[in-house]
Motif scaffolding. Structure first.
Motif, PDB file in Angstrom:
ATOM      1  N   GLU A 200       0.840  -1.200   0.000  1.00 52.04           N
ATOM      2  CA  GLU A 200       0.000   0.000   0.000  1.00 52.04           C
ATOM      3  C   GLU A 200       0.876   1.252   0.000  1.00 52.04           C
ATOM      4  O   GLU A 200       1.974   1.247   0.543  1.00 52.04           O
ATOM      5  CB  GLU A 200      -0.922   0.004   1.218  1.00 52.04           C
ATOM      6  N   PRO A 201       0.380   2.335  -0.617  1.00 50.51           N
ATOM      7  CA  PRO A 201       1.211   3.528  -0.756  1.00 50.51           C
ATOM      8  C   PRO A 201       1.331   4.366   0.513  1.00 50.51           C
ATOM      9  O   PRO A 201       2.020   5.384   0.504  1.00 50.51           O
ATOM     10  CB  PRO A 201       0.492   4.329  -1.851  1.00 50.51           C
ATOM     11  N   GLY A 202       0.670   3.971   1.584  1.00 49.97           N
ATOM     12  CA  GLY A 202       0.890   4.644   2.880  1.00 49.97           C
ATOM     13  C   GLY A 202       0.388   6.083   2.932  1.00 49.97           C
ATOM     14  O   GLY A 202       1.187   7.010   3.148  1.00 49.97           O
ATOM     15  N   ALA A 203      -0.914   6.311   2.758  1.00 45.17           N
ATOM     16  CA  ALA A 203      -1.468   7.667   2.768  1.00 45.17           C
ATOM     17  C   ALA A 203      -1.480   8.239   4.187  1.00 45.17           C
ATOM     18  O   ALA A 203      -1.835   7.558   5.149  1.00 45.17           O
ATOM     19  CB  ALA A 203      -2.880   7.670   2.204  1.00 45.17           C
ATOM     20  N   GLN A 204      -1.100   9.552   4.304  1.00 45.52           N
ATOM     21  CA  GLN A 204      -1.196  10.315   5.550  1.00 45.52           C
ATOM     22  C   GLN A 204      -1.711  11.717   5.212  1.00 45.52           C
ATOM     23  O   GLN A 204      -1.364  12.263   4.165  1.00 45.52           O
ATOM     24  CB  GLN A 204       0.166  10.413   6.249  1.00 45.52           C
TER      25      GLN A 204
ATOM     26  N   ASN B 167       3.184   7.314  -1.336  1.00 52.26           N
ATOM     27  CA  ASN B 167       3.918   6.989  -2.559  1.00 52.26           C
ATOM     28  C   ASN B 167       2.919   6.699  -3.676  1.00 52.26           C
ATOM     29  O   ASN B 167       2.367   5.608  -3.756  1.00 52.26           O
ATOM     30  CB  ASN B 167       4.833   5.784  -2.332  1.00 52.26           C
ATOM     31  N   GLY B 168       2.666   7.698  -4.497  1.00 53.49           N
ATOM     32  CA  GLY B 168       1.748   7.487  -5.593  1.00 53.49           C
ATOM     33  C   GLY B 168       1.042   8.773  -6.001  1.00 53.49           C
ATOM     34  O   GLY B 168       1.529   9.876  -5.725  1.00 53.49           O
ATOM     35  N   ASP B 169      -0.111   8.632  -6.635  1.00 53.88           N
ATOM     36  CA  ASP B 169      -0.901   9.783  -7.069  1.00 53.88           C
ATOM     37  C   ASP B 169      -1.909  10.149  -5.987  1.00 53.88           C
ATOM     38  O   ASP B 169      -2.468   9.266  -5.318  1.00 53.88           O
ATOM     39  CB  ASP B 169      -1.633   9.456  -8.374  1.00 53.88           C
ATOM     40  N   PHE B 170      -2.179  11.462  -5.878  1.00 52.91           N
ATOM     41  CA  PHE B 170      -3.018  11.977  -4.796  1.00 52.91           C
ATOM     42  C   PHE B 170      -4.385  12.395  -5.352  1.00 52.91           C
ATOM     43  O   PHE B 170      -4.473  12.996  -6.422  1.00 52.91           O
ATOM     44  CB  PHE B 170      -2.354  13.180  -4.115  1.00 52.91           C
ATOM     45  N   ALA B 171      -5.430  12.077  -4.571  1.00 47.56           N
ATOM     46  CA  ALA B 171      -6.785  12.482  -4.941  1.00 47.56           C
ATOM     47  C   ALA B 171      -7.542  12.855  -3.659  1.00 47.56           C
ATOM     48  O   ALA B 171      -7.731  12.003  -2.785  1.00 47.56           O
ATOM     49  CB  ALA B 171      -7.519  11.373  -5.688  1.00 47.56           C
TER      50      ALA B 171
ATOM     51  N   LEU C 227      -8.145  11.806   1.713  1.00 48.18           N
ATOM     52  CA  LEU C 227      -7.053  11.661   0.743  1.00 48.18           C
ATOM     53  C   LEU C 227      -6.931  10.189   0.343  1.00 48.18           C
ATOM     54  O   LEU C 227      -6.838   9.314   1.199  1.00 48.18           O
ATOM     55  CB  LEU C 227      -5.730  12.140   1.351  1.00 48.18           C
ATOM     56  N   THR C 228      -6.962   9.948  -0.962  1.00 49.97           N
ATOM     57  CA  THR C 228      -6.710   8.612  -1.494  1.00 49.97           C
ATOM     58  C   THR C 228      -5.417   8.655  -2.300  1.00 49.97           C
ATOM     59  O   THR C 228      -5.298   9.442  -3.244  1.00 49.97           O
ATOM     60  CB  THR C 228      -7.859   8.143  -2.388  1.00 49.97           C
ATOM     61  N   VAL C 229      -4.447   7.808  -1.894  1.00 52.13           N
ATOM     62  CA  VAL C 229      -3.164   7.719  -2.611  1.00 52.13           C
ATOM     63  C   VAL C 229      -3.152   6.390  -3.375  1.00 52.13           C
ATOM     64  O   VAL C 229      -3.392   5.323  -2.790  1.00 52.13           O
ATOM     65  CB  VAL C 229      -1.967   7.814  -1.656  1.00 52.13           C
ATOM     66  N   THR C 230      -2.895   6.466  -4.683  1.00 50.14           N
ATOM     67  CA  THR C 230      -2.851   5.270  -5.547  1.00 50.14           C
ATOM     68  C   THR C 230      -1.417   5.048  -5.991  1.00 50.14           C
ATOM     69  O   THR C 230      -0.822   5.909  -6.664  1.00 50.14           O
ATOM     70  CB  THR C 230      -3.762   5.452  -6.770  1.00 50.14           C
TER      71      THR C 230
ATOM     72  N   GLY D 123      -1.194   0.035  -8.384  1.00 49.51           N
ATOM     73  CA  GLY D 123      -2.648   0.091  -8.389  1.00 49.51           C
ATOM     74  C   GLY D 123      -3.272  -0.019  -7.018  1.00 49.51           C
ATOM     75  O   GLY D 123      -4.484   0.124  -6.885  1.00 49.51           O
ATOM     76  N   CYS D 124      -2.467  -0.279  -6.009  1.00 49.47           N
ATOM     77  CA  CYS D 124      -3.007  -0.363  -4.653  1.00 49.47           C
ATOM     78  C   CYS D 124      -3.259   1.053  -4.113  1.00 49.47           C
ATOM     79  O   CYS D 124      -2.567   2.005  -4.483  1.00 49.47           O
ATOM     80  CB  CYS D 124      -2.048  -1.109  -3.732  1.00 49.47           C
ATOM     81  N   THR D 125      -4.255   1.162  -3.227  1.00 46.78           N
ATOM     82  CA  THR D 125      -4.615   2.466  -2.663  1.00 46.78           C
ATOM     83  C   THR D 125      -4.647   2.398  -1.147  1.00 46.78           C
ATOM     84  O   THR D 125      -4.823   1.323  -0.547  1.00 46.78           O
ATOM     85  CB  THR D 125      -6.002   2.927  -3.160  1.00 46.78           C
TER      86      THR D 125
END
Length: 583
Positions: A25-29, A49-53, A77-80, A84-86
């Motif tokens: 997982e990209p570890g969203a904070q 680590n990834g794209d932010f939405a 916040l959703t990080v992809t 492809g993992c979020t």
């Protein structure tokens, strides 16, 4: 995974393939912030680590890592990641609009209290303003001028609240009157008389070092005596009286009796004829009175107390005086002079350099003029071109009677826009239909007026013919409209049809246009009748040529609304329809 391949000759070969996993997982904070009265927006902080939405209140979305927001609430916040993992995290944006709760108190200035300390309370920084440009950042400043003081408290969150403190002025001298007279011929004494309803102390002085704190002391010396009284506010007032001795005198006093004290409301006439006159000596055996009169002394400002002293002198030079008090109650506010009549001005005729009238106030009671207070307020009307300027003047007399006068300027917009394109009805073939015009409009008050085009197409086709009616409408912010119509007659050759008709507008409020084009030459009659079949107007009766456009105005004679029927007859062919009048 193992792959075995077998050839046609029965030989085999083997290979392997590895299928691994990447579910990291990209570890969203996410972190938010707090909105205050000065912090109107905060920056969200996102990590991963990834794209932010981002999503949030009121349909908020953003693809930035650290977007800026101005609405409180929960943001997600959703990080992809590249695999492809979020992962999801939330940030809270809170608010702190708590007012600091300002409170303020003042005091009263007197003849002995020359300054007072204002008291302010609240959570934050303090800022005072007041009369004569007074400012202070102290919580409890000391002031020496009467008036209204405003406290503004600014909290740590930037929010403010206000409170007012009144510093009043009480420096009116006490009202006093006193009488002297003649020493008694038998006792050789006279009791002085002093009257001062609001006094807290009396101090007499006189000949040979005489002094007394009694209100009505007894004296035994001729001469001038003075009494000073002190009021509750520390203010003082003084008056002198004369003590004489004339035991051999046979004539009565020059002033036999003085008028009693009197209380009046504000009046034009304060002469002795209204307030009272003394009785003068009229003994023909005594020296004649050769001079008499009176003079006034103002003792206080509210109520207005006048001490009127009468004097008389006879032919031998003997002079006597007496006095009484005139109290004038003032409950009438000042009146204003030179206040103009209310105005109505078109928005494009308003002159920004319009001079402010010279307005002043006059107090009938004291016959004084006052510099007035002025303020102006703009009040919005029904639209951008309609508003009011309200000028307000106020004046307060010495008795705190306040008068108010207003002057209202109403600014209005009743002029419609001007459309800058010209149209002309036409007849075209099916393949030659022109595009709608690109029209613009100007307005005297609204700088941004759009031209709206509405196209109506009648029933028919190229063979039978039909009508395209394009209506160009420009409406300003106050609802003033200009409408022009363009009628295009399309096709219709060789069909036996004799005319095409259009009514613009329909329904209508004031006047409509009945338009038709003759598709053959002949005599035409155009008439309008009501719903009972009674003819109310004949708009045309004459000959027309093929292709000739006709534009006939119809305006009902009476104002009542209703439905009318129009009939157009050309060479035996008839067209009719309904017209709806909605005034």
């Amino acid at each position: 995974y193992e792959l075995t391949v077998t050839g046609t000759n029965g030989c085999t070969s083997v290979a392997q393939a590895e299928v691994g996993t990447n579910y990291t997982e990209p570890g969203a904070q996410a972190t938010g912030g707090t909105l205050t009265c000065t912090v109107l927006s905060v920056q969200l902080t996102g990590n991963g680590n990834g794209d932010f939405a981002w999503t949030g209140p009121n349909g908020f979305t953003s693809g930035d890592q650290n977007p800026t927001v101005s609405v409180a609430g929960t943001y997600e916040l959703t990080v992809t990641g590249t695999n492809g993992c979020t992962s999801v995290a939330q940030a809270e944006v809170g608010t702190n609009y708590t007012e600091p709760g300002a409170q303020a108190t003042g005091g009263t200035l007197t003849c002995t209290v020359l300054s007072v300390q204002l008291t302010g309370s609240g959570n934050g920084d303090f800022a005072w303003t007041g009369p004569n440009g007074f400012t202070s950042g102290d919580q409890n400043p000391t002031v020496s001028v009467a008036g209204t003081y405003e406290l503004t408290v600014t909290g740590a969150n930037g929010c403010t609240s206000q409170a007012e403190a009144e510093v009043e002025l009480d420096q009116n001298a006490p009202v006093i009157s006193a009488d002297g007279g003649l020493l008694d011929c038998e006792t050789g004494t006279l009791q002085l008389n002093a009257t001062a309803p609001t006094a807290t102390g009396f101090l007499w002085s006189g000949p040979n070092g005489f002094a007394s704190t009694e209100e009505d002391p007894i004296v035994a010396e001729v001469g001038t005596y003075a009494v000073t009284v002190t009021g509750e506010n520390g203010c003082t007032a003084s008056v002198e009286v004369l003590v004489e001795q004339d035991c051999d005198k046979k004539c009565p006093p020059l002033l036999v009796d003085c008028p009693a004290d009197i209380t009046l409301t504000c009046a034009e006439d304060l002469s002795p004829g209204t307030t009272g006159e003394p009785f003068f000596r009229k003994d023909k055996d005594c020296p004649a009175i050769v001079d008499l009169g009176w003079h006034d002394e103002w003792l206080s400002s509210c109520p207005y107390v006048i001490q009127r002293t009468f004097f008389a002198t006879d032919a031998e030079g003997n002079t006597e005086t007496c006095s009484h008090l005139i109290t004038v109650i003032d409950e009438v506010a000042p009146v204003f002079v030179n206040v103009p009549e209310d105005l109505q001005v078109a928005c494009d005729k308003l002159d920004d350099n319009m001079g402010l009238p010279d307005v002043w106030a006059y107090d009938e009671c004291t016959k004084q003029y006052f510099p007035v207070q002025h303020q102006v307020e703009m009040i919005a009307g029904e639209c951008a071109g309609h508003y009011y300027y309200v000028h307000t003047w106020s004046a307060t007399d010495w008795c705190d009677n306040t008068g108010i006068a207003t002057w209202t300027i109403e600014v209005y917009d009743n002029e419609p826009p001007v459309i800058d394109c010209t149209v002309k009805d036409m007849k075209v073939g099916c393949k030659n239909i022109p595009e709608a015009l690109k029209c613009s409009a100007t307005d005297n008050c609204d700088p941004d007026v759009e031209v709206v085009v509405i196209e109506e197409i009648s029933k028919g086709d190229c063979k039978s013919g039909y009508t395209i009616t394009r209506t160009y409408t420009a409406t300003d912010d106050c609802g003033n409209s200009t409408v022009i119509s363009h009628v295009i007659y399309v096709g219709g050759c060789g069909t036996g049809k004799s005319l095409d008709v259009a009514v613009i507008p329909n329904p209508f409020r004031d006047e409509c246009a009945i338009r038709f084009i003759a598709l053959e030459t002949g005599k035409a009659v155009v008439e309008v009748s009501d719903m009972q079949g009674r003819r109310v107007a004949e708009l045309f009766n004459g000959y027309v040529s093929e292709g000739q456009p006709m534009n006939l105005a119809f305006k009902p004679v009476e104002n009542g609304g209703g439905t009318f029927i129009y009939r157009i007859i050309l060479n035996g062919n008839e067209a009719r329809g309904r017209v709806l009048y909605q005034p």
